[in-house]
Motif scaffolding. Structure first.
Motif, PDB file in Angstrom:
ATOM      1  N   VAL A  38      55.794  41.754  48.194  1.00  0.00           N
ATOM      2  CA  VAL A  38      55.654  43.752  47.992  1.00  0.00           C
ATOM      3  C   VAL A  38      57.467  44.161  47.953  1.00  0.00           C
ATOM      4  O   VAL A  38      58.016  43.350  47.927  1.00  0.00           O
ATOM      5  N   ASP A  39      57.477  44.809  47.532  1.00  0.00           N
ATOM      6  CA  ASP A  39      58.975  45.553  47.324  1.00  0.00           C
ATOM      7  C   ASP A  39      59.991  46.464  48.474  1.00  0.00           C
ATOM      8  O   ASP A  39      58.340  47.231  48.820  1.00  0.00           O
ATOM      9  N   LEU A  40      59.951  46.058  48.808  1.00  0.00           N
ATOM     10  CA  LEU A  40      60.914  46.620  50.347  1.00  0.00           C
ATOM     11  C   LEU A  40      61.329  47.999  50.664  1.00  0.00           C
ATOM     12  O   LEU A  40      61.536  48.656  51.127  1.00  0.00           O
ATOM     13  N   ASN A  41      61.557  48.416  48.941  1.00  0.00           N
ATOM     14  CA  ASN A  41      62.044  49.988  48.711  1.00  0.00           C
ATOM     15  C   ASN A  41      60.612  50.436  48.352  1.00  0.00           C
ATOM     16  O   ASN A  41      61.082  52.085  47.977  1.00  0.00           O
ATOM     17  N   ASP A  42      59.323  49.979  48.130  1.00  0.00           N
ATOM     18  CA  ASP A  42      58.169  50.427  48.324  1.00  0.00           C
ATOM     19  C   ASP A  42      57.921  51.517  48.946  1.00  0.00           C
ATOM     20  O   ASP A  42      57.893  51.400  50.210  1.00  0.00           O
ATOM     21  N   THR A  43      57.524  52.664  49.246  1.00  0.00           N
ATOM     22  CA  THR A  43      57.254  53.225  50.281  1.00  0.00           C
ATOM     23  C   THR A  43      55.659  52.536  51.200  1.00  0.00           C
ATOM     24  O   THR A  43      54.680  51.528  49.903  1.00  0.00           O
ATOM     25  N   VAL A  44      55.528  53.075  51.969  1.00  0.00           N
ATOM     26  CA  VAL A  44      54.654  52.766  52.903  1.00  0.00           C
ATOM     27  C   VAL A  44      53.393  52.478  52.230  1.00  0.00           C
ATOM     28  O   VAL A  44      52.186  51.868  52.006  1.00  0.00           O
ATOM     29  N   THR A  50      59.922  54.037  53.386  1.00  0.00           N
ATOM     30  CA  THR A  50      60.112  52.180  53.138  1.00  0.00           C
ATOM     31  C   THR A  50      59.926  51.755  53.980  1.00  0.00           C
ATOM     32  O   THR A  50      60.011  51.617  54.585  1.00  0.00           O
ATOM     33  N   LEU A  51      59.452  50.507  53.243  1.00  0.00           N
ATOM     34  CA  LEU A  51      58.764  49.265  54.087  1.00  0.00           C
ATOM     35  C   LEU A  51      59.983  48.689  54.885  1.00  0.00           C
ATOM     36  O   LEU A  51      59.969  48.368  56.211  1.00  0.00           O
ATOM     37  N   ALA A  52      60.892  48.734  54.229  1.00  0.00           N
ATOM     38  CA  ALA A  52      62.588  48.442  54.934  1.00  0.00           C
ATOM     39  C   ALA A  52      62.927  49.712  56.434  1.00  0.00           C
ATOM     40  O   ALA A  52      63.529  48.741  57.048  1.00  0.00           O
ATOM     41  N   SER A  53      63.345  50.479  56.001  1.00  0.00           N
ATOM     42  CA  SER A  53      63.085  51.499  56.712  1.00  0.00           C
ATOM     43  C   SER A  53      61.984  51.118  57.958  1.00  0.00           C
ATOM     44  O   SER A  53      62.805  51.348  59.118  1.00  0.00           O
ATOM     45  N   TYR A  54      61.320  50.288  57.645  1.00  0.00           N
ATOM     46  CA  TYR A  54      60.321  49.952  59.420  1.00  0.00           C
ATOM     47  C   TYR A  54      60.979  48.636  59.510  1.00  0.00           C
ATOM     48  O   TYR A  54      60.206  48.227  60.262  1.00  0.00           O
ATOM     49  N   ASN A  55      61.816  48.137  58.928  1.00  0.00           N
ATOM     50  CA  ASN A  55      62.527  46.527  59.082  1.00  0.00           C
ATOM     51  C   ASN A  55      61.084  45.407  58.757  1.00  0.00           C
ATOM     52  O   ASN A  55      61.341  44.830  59.953  1.00  0.00           O
ATOM     53  N   VAL A  56      60.548  45.526  57.955  1.00  0.00           N
ATOM     54  CA  VAL A  56      59.335  44.706  57.868  1.00  0.00           C
ATOM     55  C   VAL A  56      60.904  43.618  57.044  1.00  0.00           C
ATOM     56  O   VAL A  56      61.291  44.366  55.935  1.00  0.00           O
ATOM     57  N   GLU A  57      60.039  42.454  57.064  1.00  0.00           N
ATOM     58  CA  GLU A  57      61.135  41.505  56.330  1.00  0.00           C
ATOM     59  C   GLU A  57      59.433  40.710  55.887  1.00  0.00           C
ATOM     60  O   GLU A  57      58.968  40.090  55.977  1.00  0.00           O
ATOM     61  N   ASN A  58      60.516  39.355  55.324  1.00  0.00           N
ATOM     62  CA  ASN A  58      59.883  38.505  54.514  1.00  0.00           C
ATOM     63  C   ASN A  58      58.708  37.910  55.570  1.00  0.00           C
ATOM     64  O   ASN A  58      59.113  37.373  56.611  1.00  0.00           O
ATOM     65  N   GLY A  59      57.313  36.969  55.386  1.00  0.00           N
ATOM     66  CA  GLY A  59      56.257  36.574  56.074  1.00  0.00           C
ATOM     67  C   GLY A  59      55.901  37.057  57.152  1.00  0.00           C
ATOM     68  O   GLY A  59      55.145  36.920  58.159  1.00  0.00           O
ATOM     69  N   VAL A  60      56.415  38.438  57.337  1.00  0.00           N
ATOM     70  CA  VAL A  60      55.853  39.326  58.580  1.00  0.00           C
ATOM     71  C   VAL A  60      54.102  39.717  58.251  1.00  0.00           C
ATOM     72  O   VAL A  60      53.503  39.488  57.422  1.00  0.00           O
ATOM     73  N   THR A  61      53.401  39.908  59.259  1.00  0.00           N
ATOM     74  CA  THR A  61      51.859  39.988  58.949  1.00  0.00           C
ATOM     75  C   THR A  61      51.404  42.069  59.523  1.00  0.00           C
ATOM     76  O   THR A  61      52.148  42.174  60.983  1.00  0.00           O
ATOM     77  N   LEU A  62      51.142  42.056  58.570  1.00  0.00           N
ATOM     78  CA  LEU A  62      51.284  43.686  58.633  1.00  0.00           C
ATOM     79  C   LEU A  62      49.660  44.697  58.631  1.00  0.00           C
ATOM     80  O   LEU A  62      48.772  44.041  58.138  1.00  0.00           O
TER      81      LEU A  62
END
Length: 100
Positions: free
Chosen positions: A24-30, A67-79
């Motif tokens: 995913v692109d962390l700058n994309d919206t959820v 954005t995903l980044a605003s929710y602190n999503v990082e590499n390797g996490v499970t949503l």
């Protein structure tokens, strides 16, 4: 996991059909990330992901325009994709009007 660009992350989407890896692109919206995931993984192509909330670390992403980044999503996490529950009783006005 595959190597990704700085604004990208490899995340896992967990739902009742299984756990699926997606870049995913962390700058994309959820909302955009869910849409890309749906089209990237054939097993979930038939699933309406609009009827699912995203849960991460015990919190729901209530605003899918963030954005995903605003929710602190990082590499390797499970949503976790959790089915939204609709309650018809919640839509009914249970307060009776008092006649004057």
């Amino acid at each position: 996991m595959t190597q990704v660009a700085a604004s990208e992350a490899t995340v896992f989407f967990q739902l009742s059909l299984g756990r699926f890896e997606s870049v995913v692109d962390l700058n994309d919206t959820v909302r955009a990330a869910k849409k890309k995931f749906r089209f990237a993984v054939p097993q979930v192509a038939h699933v309406n992901l609009n009827s699912f909330h995203v849960n991460f670390n015990g919190s729901y992403f209530t605003d899918e325009s963030k954005t995903l980044a605003s929710y602190n999503v990082e590499n390797g996490v499970t949503l976790h994709l959790v089915k939204k529950i609709t309650c018809p009783a919640a839509a009914v006005d249970t307060e009776k009007k008092v006649d004057e």
